[in-house]
Write a protein that holds these residues in place. Structure first.
Motif, PDB file in Angstrom:
ATOM      1  N   ASN A 169      -9.040 -21.106 -23.909  1.00  0.00           N
ATOM      2  CA  ASN A 169      -8.680 -19.823 -23.186  1.00  0.00           C
ATOM      3  C   ASN A 169     -10.102 -18.850 -22.873  1.00  0.00           C
ATOM      4  N   ASP A 176      -5.357 -20.849 -19.016  1.00  0.00           N
ATOM      5  CA  ASP A 176      -4.666 -20.766 -19.882  1.00  0.00           C
ATOM      6  C   ASP A 176      -3.960 -21.930 -20.619  1.00  0.00           C
ATOM      7  N   ASP A 178      -1.635 -22.911 -23.971  1.00  0.00           N
ATOM      8  CA  ASP A 178      -0.678 -22.317 -25.010  1.00  0.00           C
ATOM      9  C   ASP A 178      -0.464 -23.157 -26.211  1.00  0.00           C
TER      10      ASP A 178
END
Length: 317
Positions: A169, A176, A178
Motif C-alpha cells: 500500500n 491499493d 486489501d
C-alpha cells in the motif's frame, strides 16, 4: 482499473526485479512529454545532444499520446540483476504475432516505421533501442541501478518491519491492496480482473513513472511498475555548510564521497564517478563508516553505502 486477485501462493511469491529494457521503454514517456517528468529533466538535458543523433521516429513510434508502451518493452524481470544484453537478445526473437499485437494494443495501427514484414521491423527496432541505450543510458546506468536497488532494499526492510500489506500500500497512491487483491488505477476506461493462478507478483521500481503501471494486454504475468524512491536525489548537488573546514578534517576525497552519498551508491559506482579505484574507495568508505558518517547494507552481490544522519549533520550544518 486492473485488479489482480492474489492467492496465498502469489503473496508468498512476491518478488522484486529490475529491467533495464523496461527503463529504456518507459523513458520514452519523458522524451514525449518532459513536463510530466520533472525529476528526469536533468537527464533529458544531459542527453539532448545525443538524442539529436538518434532515430527519433523509431523511438517515438513505441509510445502513444497516453504514454503507453508495448508490453514487449516491459518484460517481467527474473531478478534484480537482469542485463540489457540478455533483454535485447530476447527481444530480437519475439514472435511476429506478439510484435504486431502489442503495437496494435497501444496504437490501434502499426506505426509506419514498423510497417512491413515483422522480422526486419524487429531488427530495426532493436537497433534503434541499442543506439538509445549506448548514448543515453549506459553512461548513467550505474547510478540509476543503484537507486533502483536501494528502493528494493527499503521495501524489504518495510516488509520485515511492518508486513507485506503496508509495503504494497506504500508503492503508489494509485495502487491499493486489501489483503486479497491488488487494485491498480490505470488511465483507461476499461476495467479488468485477472486471476494470477499462482504465478506470483513481480514488483519493478522505475525512474520513469509517476504512478503505478502494469502490462497493457490481458493475460500477462502479474507485474506492477512503481516510482522508485530517491530518484529526485540522482542529479541534485548539495551545498556543504563549510566545505574548506570539512576538507581540512576529512580530506578532499572523503568529503566528495560523503557529499555524493546523499543517494545510496556502491563503491564500484563511486569509483567510476570520481576516477578512483574501487579498492581506494573501499578504504575511504571504511574510515567514514568507522567514524559513523556512513552506513552500509548488502544487496545481492553489492554493498550499498548511505550517508548517516551524523554525516548529513556534519556536511550541512
Amino acid at each position: 482499473m486492473l485488479r489482480y486477485e492474489l492467492s496465498d501462493a502469489d503473496l508468498g511469491g512476491v518478488r522484486f526485479g529490475i529491467s533495464p529494457l523496461c527503463e529504456l521503454g518507459l523513458s520514452l514517456r519523458a522524451i514525449r512529454d518532459p513536463s510530466r517528468y520533472p525529476l528526469q529533466v536533468p537527464w533529458l538535458r544531459r542527453t539532448e545532444d545525443a538524442r539529436s543523433r538518434l532515430n527519433l521516429e523509431g523511438l517515438l513510434a513505441l509510445v502513444d499520446e497516453r504514454h503507453w508502451t508495448p508490453d514487449f518493452l516491459n518484460p517481467r524481470p527474473s531478478s534484480p540483476l537482469t542485463r540489457i544484453d540478455d533483454e535485447f537478445a530476447a527481444l530480437s526473437v519475439i514472435p511476429a504475432e506478439q510484435f504486431h499485437s502489442d503495437l496494435m494494443s497501444v496504437h490501434g495501427v502499426i506505426p509506419a516505421f514498423y510497417a512491413g514484414p515483422a522480422r526486419p521491423a524487429i531488427r530495426r527496432m532493436v537497433g534503434v533501442l541499442e543506439d538509445f541505450w549506448d548514448s543515453c543510458f549506459a553512461p548513467h546506468w550505474l547510478r540509476m541501478r543503484t537507486i533502483l536497488e536501494a528502493d528494493i532494499v527499503y521495501r524489504g526492510r518495510q516488509i520485515a518491519q511492518s508486513g507485506l500489506f503496508t509495503m504494497l500500500n506504500d508503492l503508489s497512491a494509485t495502487a491499493d491492496f486489501d489483503g486479497h487483491a491488488l487494485s491498480i488505477r490505470l488511465q483507461t476506461p476499461v476495467s479488468r480482473t485477472e486471476q494470477t493462478d499462482g504465478l506470483g507478483l513481480t514488483l519493478v521500481p522505475t525512474m520513469f513513472t509517476r504512478r503505478a503501471s502494469a502490462p497493457v494486454s490481458a493475460g500477462m504475468p502479474p507485474m506492477l511498475m512503481y516510482p522508485a524512491r530517491g530518484q529526485g536525489a540522482m542529479w541534485e548537488t548539495e551545498r556543504v555548510a563549510n566545505p574548506a573546514a570539512i576538507v581540512a578534517v576529512l580530506g578532499e576525497v572523503r568529503t566528495s564521497l560523503l557529499t555524493a552519498l546523499a543517494a545510496p551508491a556502491s563503491s564500484t559506482e563511486l569509483g567510476v564517478r570520481f576516477g578512483v579505484t574501487t579498492s581506494a574507495v573501499n578504504q575511504h568508505l571504511r574510515v567514514l563508516r568507522d567514524a559513523g558518517l556512513v552506513t552500509s547494507t548488502r544487496y545481492g552481490r553489492s554493498v550499498l553505502y548511505f550517508r548517516s544522519e551524523l554525516g548529513s549533520a556534519l556536511l550541512l550544518g
